[in-house]
Scaffold this active site. Structure first.
Site, PDB file in Angstrom:
ATOM      1  N   GLU A 123      -1.665   7.766 -11.659  1.00 32.39           N
ATOM      2  CA  GLU A 123      -1.328   6.417 -12.122  1.00 32.39           C
ATOM      3  C   GLU A 123      -1.370   6.359 -13.645  1.00 32.39           C
ATOM      4  O   GLU A 123      -2.438   6.331 -14.233  1.00 32.39           O
ATOM      5  CB  GLU A 123      -2.327   5.412 -11.540  1.00 32.39           C
ATOM      6  CG  GLU A 123      -2.574   5.585 -10.049  1.00 32.39           C
ATOM      7  CD  GLU A 123      -3.826   4.848  -9.561  1.00 32.39           C
ATOM      8  OE1 GLU A 123      -4.266   3.874 -10.201  1.00 32.39           O
ATOM      9  OE2 GLU A 123      -4.379   5.251  -8.532  1.00 32.39           O
TER      10      GLU A 123
ATOM     11  N   ASP B 228     -11.769   9.104  -7.808  1.00 32.10           N
ATOM     12  CA  ASP B 228     -11.344   7.861  -8.463  1.00 32.10           C
ATOM     13  C   ASP B 228     -11.751   7.976  -9.937  1.00 32.10           C
ATOM     14  O   ASP B 228     -12.860   7.619 -10.320  1.00 32.10           O
ATOM     15  CB  ASP B 228     -12.019   6.658  -7.777  1.00 32.10           C
ATOM     16  CG  ASP B 228     -11.399   5.338  -8.188  1.00 32.10           C
ATOM     17  OD1 ASP B 228     -10.532   5.334  -9.082  1.00 32.10           O
ATOM     18  OD2 ASP B 228     -11.797   4.299  -7.623  1.00 32.10           O
TER      19      ASP B 228
ATOM     20  N   HIS C 201       0.876   2.330 -10.415  1.00 31.48           N
ATOM     21  CA  HIS C 201      -0.056   2.835  -9.388  1.00 31.48           C
ATOM     22  C   HIS C 201       0.690   3.725  -8.383  1.00 31.48           C
ATOM     23  O   HIS C 201       0.765   3.427  -7.187  1.00 31.48           O
ATOM     24  CB  HIS C 201      -0.684   1.628  -8.686  1.00 31.48           C
ATOM     25  CG  HIS C 201      -1.938   1.925  -7.948  1.00 31.48           C
ATOM     26  ND1 HIS C 201      -2.050   2.925  -7.009  1.00 31.48           N
ATOM     27  CD2 HIS C 201      -3.155   1.349  -8.020  1.00 31.48           C
ATOM     28  CE1 HIS C 201      -3.280   2.916  -6.527  1.00 31.48           C
ATOM     29  NE2 HIS C 201      -3.970   1.977  -7.121  1.00 31.48           N
TER      30      HIS C 201
ATOM     31  N   GLN D  29      -8.144  -8.299  -8.546  1.00 33.64           N
ATOM     32  CA  GLN D  29      -8.034  -6.871  -8.895  1.00 33.64           C
ATOM     33  C   GLN D  29      -6.565  -6.497  -9.124  1.00 33.64           C
ATOM     34  O   GLN D  29      -5.689  -6.861  -8.331  1.00 33.64           O
ATOM     35  CB  GLN D  29      -8.637  -6.055  -7.740  1.00 33.64           C
ATOM     36  CG  GLN D  29      -8.136  -4.633  -7.629  1.00 33.64           C
ATOM     37  CD  GLN D  29      -9.251  -3.616  -7.414  1.00 33.64           C
ATOM     38  OE1 GLN D  29     -10.319  -3.714  -8.013  1.00 33.64           O
ATOM     39  NE2 GLN D  29      -9.023  -2.623  -6.587  1.00 33.64           N
TER      40      GLN D  29
ATOM     41  N   ARG E 279       0.866  -1.184   0.000  1.00 37.05           N
ATOM     42  CA  ARG E 279       0.000   0.000   0.000  1.00 37.05           C
ATOM     43  C   ARG E 279       0.903   1.234   0.000  1.00 37.05           C
ATOM     44  O   ARG E 279       1.327   1.747   1.033  1.00 37.05           O
ATOM     45  CB  ARG E 279      -0.895  -0.025   1.249  1.00 37.05           C
ATOM     46  CG  ARG E 279      -1.787   1.179   1.408  1.00 37.05           C
ATOM     47  CD  ARG E 279      -2.895   1.259   0.381  1.00 37.05           C
ATOM     48  NE  ARG E 279      -3.796   0.123   0.454  1.00 37.05           N
ATOM     49  CZ  ARG E 279      -4.557  -0.289  -0.571  1.00 37.05           C
ATOM     50  NH1 ARG E 279      -4.520   0.333  -1.746  1.00 37.05           N
ATOM     51  NH2 ARG E 279      -5.333  -1.343  -0.446  1.00 37.05           N
TER      52      ARG E 279
ATOM     53  N   ARG F  17       1.963  -7.155  -9.158  1.00 31.16           N
ATOM     54  CA  ARG F  17       2.294  -6.487  -7.884  1.00 31.16           C
ATOM     55  C   ARG F  17       2.426  -7.480  -6.735  1.00 31.16           C
ATOM     56  O   ARG F  17       2.845  -7.096  -5.646  1.00 31.16           O
ATOM     57  CB  ARG F  17       1.249  -5.408  -7.563  1.00 31.16           C
ATOM     58  CG  ARG F  17      -0.163  -5.929  -7.304  1.00 31.16           C
ATOM     59  CD  ARG F  17      -1.103  -4.790  -6.899  1.00 31.16           C
ATOM     60  NE  ARG F  17      -2.451  -5.281  -6.625  1.00 31.16           N
ATOM     61  CZ  ARG F  17      -3.369  -4.584  -5.968  1.00 31.16           C
ATOM     62  NH1 ARG F  17      -3.103  -3.375  -5.513  1.00 31.16           N
ATOM     63  NH2 ARG F  17      -4.571  -5.081  -5.758  1.00 31.16           N
TER      64      ARG F  17
HETATM   65  C1  BG6 Z   1      -7.073   2.658  -8.040  1.00 32.66           C
HETATM   66  C2  BG6 Z   1      -8.469   2.338  -8.477  1.00 32.66           C
HETATM   67  O1  BG6 Z   1      -6.228   2.588  -9.136  1.00 32.66           O
HETATM   68  O2  BG6 Z   1      -6.660   1.713  -7.062  1.00 32.66           O
HETATM   69  C3  BG6 Z   1      -9.388   2.348  -7.249  1.00 32.66           C
HETATM   70  O3  BG6 Z   1      -8.921   3.281  -9.442  1.00 32.66           O
HETATM   71  C4  BG6 Z   1      -8.859   1.385  -6.218  1.00 32.66           C
HETATM   72  O4  BG6 Z   1     -10.705   2.010  -7.647  1.00 32.66           O
HETATM   73  C5  BG6 Z   1      -7.430   1.744  -5.889  1.00 32.66           C
HETATM   74  O5  BG6 Z   1      -9.674   1.469  -5.052  1.00 32.66           O
HETATM   75  C6  BG6 Z   1      -6.763   0.839  -4.861  1.00 32.66           C
HETATM   76  O6  BG6 Z   1      -6.815  -0.479  -5.244  1.00 32.66           O
HETATM   77  P1  BG6 Z   1      -6.233  -1.622  -4.327  1.00 32.66           P
HETATM   78  O7  BG6 Z   1      -6.548  -2.933  -5.009  1.00 32.66           O
HETATM   79  O8  BG6 Z   1      -4.752  -1.385  -4.203  1.00 32.66           O
HETATM   80  O9  BG6 Z   1      -6.915  -1.485  -2.982  1.00 32.66           O
END
Ligand code: BG6
EC number: 5.1.3.15
Length: 318
Positions: free
Chosen positions: A292, A232, A187, A104, A79, A109
């Site tokens: 991003e 977002d 990201h 997702q 994170r 990653r």
């Molecule tokens: C962003 C997305 O790139 O990443 C968001 O647009 C998402 O919708 C965010 O909440 C974080 O994603 P994650 O999977 O790292 O919690």
């Protein structure tokens, strides 16, 4: 794919003697990381897990935001820093696409990458930058990831530290017999001092999908984006190369895209930040903004043997 005049320089062979830059590998297993420091003091740290850049320091200090509760032991995606998103951005299409079974933001990653080595500038006397190369291929994926996306690929991710900039470039190669489609995104969590004083410029006139407003499409009609709640948005295609983060009226970061047409702007704000177990402190959303860059509207297709290359150069303007 069409060859570009303006593509990032080709990989140099790793050189044993890279005068100037100090490169160390520390930690073990999933916590291994590569730390590079220039003689002038700038540094970058890259965790092999995810090839995630977790720190980039230059004259003005730390440029990236990293959660105090970020997992750095390979137990989940980091994170903060610069997680690499591949081969799908966001939740994958529910069914009917080769990425549908993936989690997702895909597997890049959360996979362990290999450090391929360092190289310096082609000009042997220029010790002002260092390039670190990382590799990931289908044969080194976890069994889960391999079964969820059983396609043959090779990724090389190059992280180049210079005095006032950090360049991160992906090279995707189709090493299989059949074509595949993918999305890619960097990201990046940029560290800022106060989100209420931040404006983002360089997106005027660009269409965006607003995920906070039921994924409806809008056009950016103001020259700058101010953030005072959850944001977002996926902008693209973007004609301008540079997105600028302005803080307190002064340019703080330029983010320059190369062969990537889209940019997501994300800040979770209060409630969403609190709801993420690995986001800390709760008030951390005030000190970060994600800009991003990626190729996420639609899909990039690579036929057998084809290569895609794209990335960003982030400039710290302090
Ligand atoms: C962003 C997305 O790139 O990443 C968001 O647009 C998402 O919708 C965010 O909440 C974080 O994603 P994650 O999977 O790292 O919690």
């Amino acid at each position: 794919m069409v060859d570009r005049a303006n593509r990032p320089s080709a990989l140099n062979a790793p050189s044993a003697a890279a005068p100037g830059a100090q490169v160390d590998i520390t930690g073990s297993g999933a916590s291994s990381k590569v730390i590079a420091t220039l003689p002038s003091g700038e540094s970058v740290e890259v965790l092999l897990f995810g090839a995630t850049v977790i720190s980039w320091k230059s004259g003005g200090g730390e440029n990236l935001w990293l959660s105090e509760k970020a997992a750095l032991d390979g137990s989940k995606a980091v994170r903060g820093g610069v997680p690499v998103v591949f081969p799908v951005f966001g939740p994958p299409p529910k069914e009917g696409h080769a990425t549908s079974k993936l989690p997702q933001h895909g597997f890049a990653r959360t996979s362990r990458w290999e450090f391929l080595g360092k190289s310096t500038s082609e000009d042997a006397l220029d010790t002002s930058s260092v390039k670190l190369d990382f590799g990931l291929s289908s044969s080194s994926l976890s069994e889960d990831a391999r079964s969820q996306w059983p396609l043959d690929f090779g990724l090389i991710y190059s992280v180049t530290l210079s005095k006032d900039s950090l360049q991160t470039v992906i090279n995707v190669r189709n090493e299989g017999e059949t074509s595949f489609e993918f999305q890619f995104l960097l990201h990046t969590y940029l560290r800022i001092k106060d989100i209420t004083k931040v404006e983002i410029t360089g997106l005027l006139g660009v269409d965006y999908i607003d995920k906070v407003l039921n994924a409806t499409t809008h056009k950016q009609s103001e020259p700058s984006i101010k953030i005072s709640g959850e944001v977002d948005r996926v902008y693209g295609p973007i004609p301008q190369d540079t997105t600028t983060v302005v803080e307190d009226g002064k340019p703080r970061f330029d983010v320059v895209r190369d062969n990537l047409q889209d940019t997501t702007i994300w800040n979770p704000w209060t409630e969403k930040a609190k709801a993420m177990g690995d986001f800390a402190p709760d008030s951390g959303f005030k000190e970060m903004v994600c800009v991003e860059v990626g190729a996420v509207n639609g899909w990039q297709k690579l036929d057998k043997g084809e290569v895609f290359e794209g990335g960003q150069t982030m400039k710290s303007l302090l």
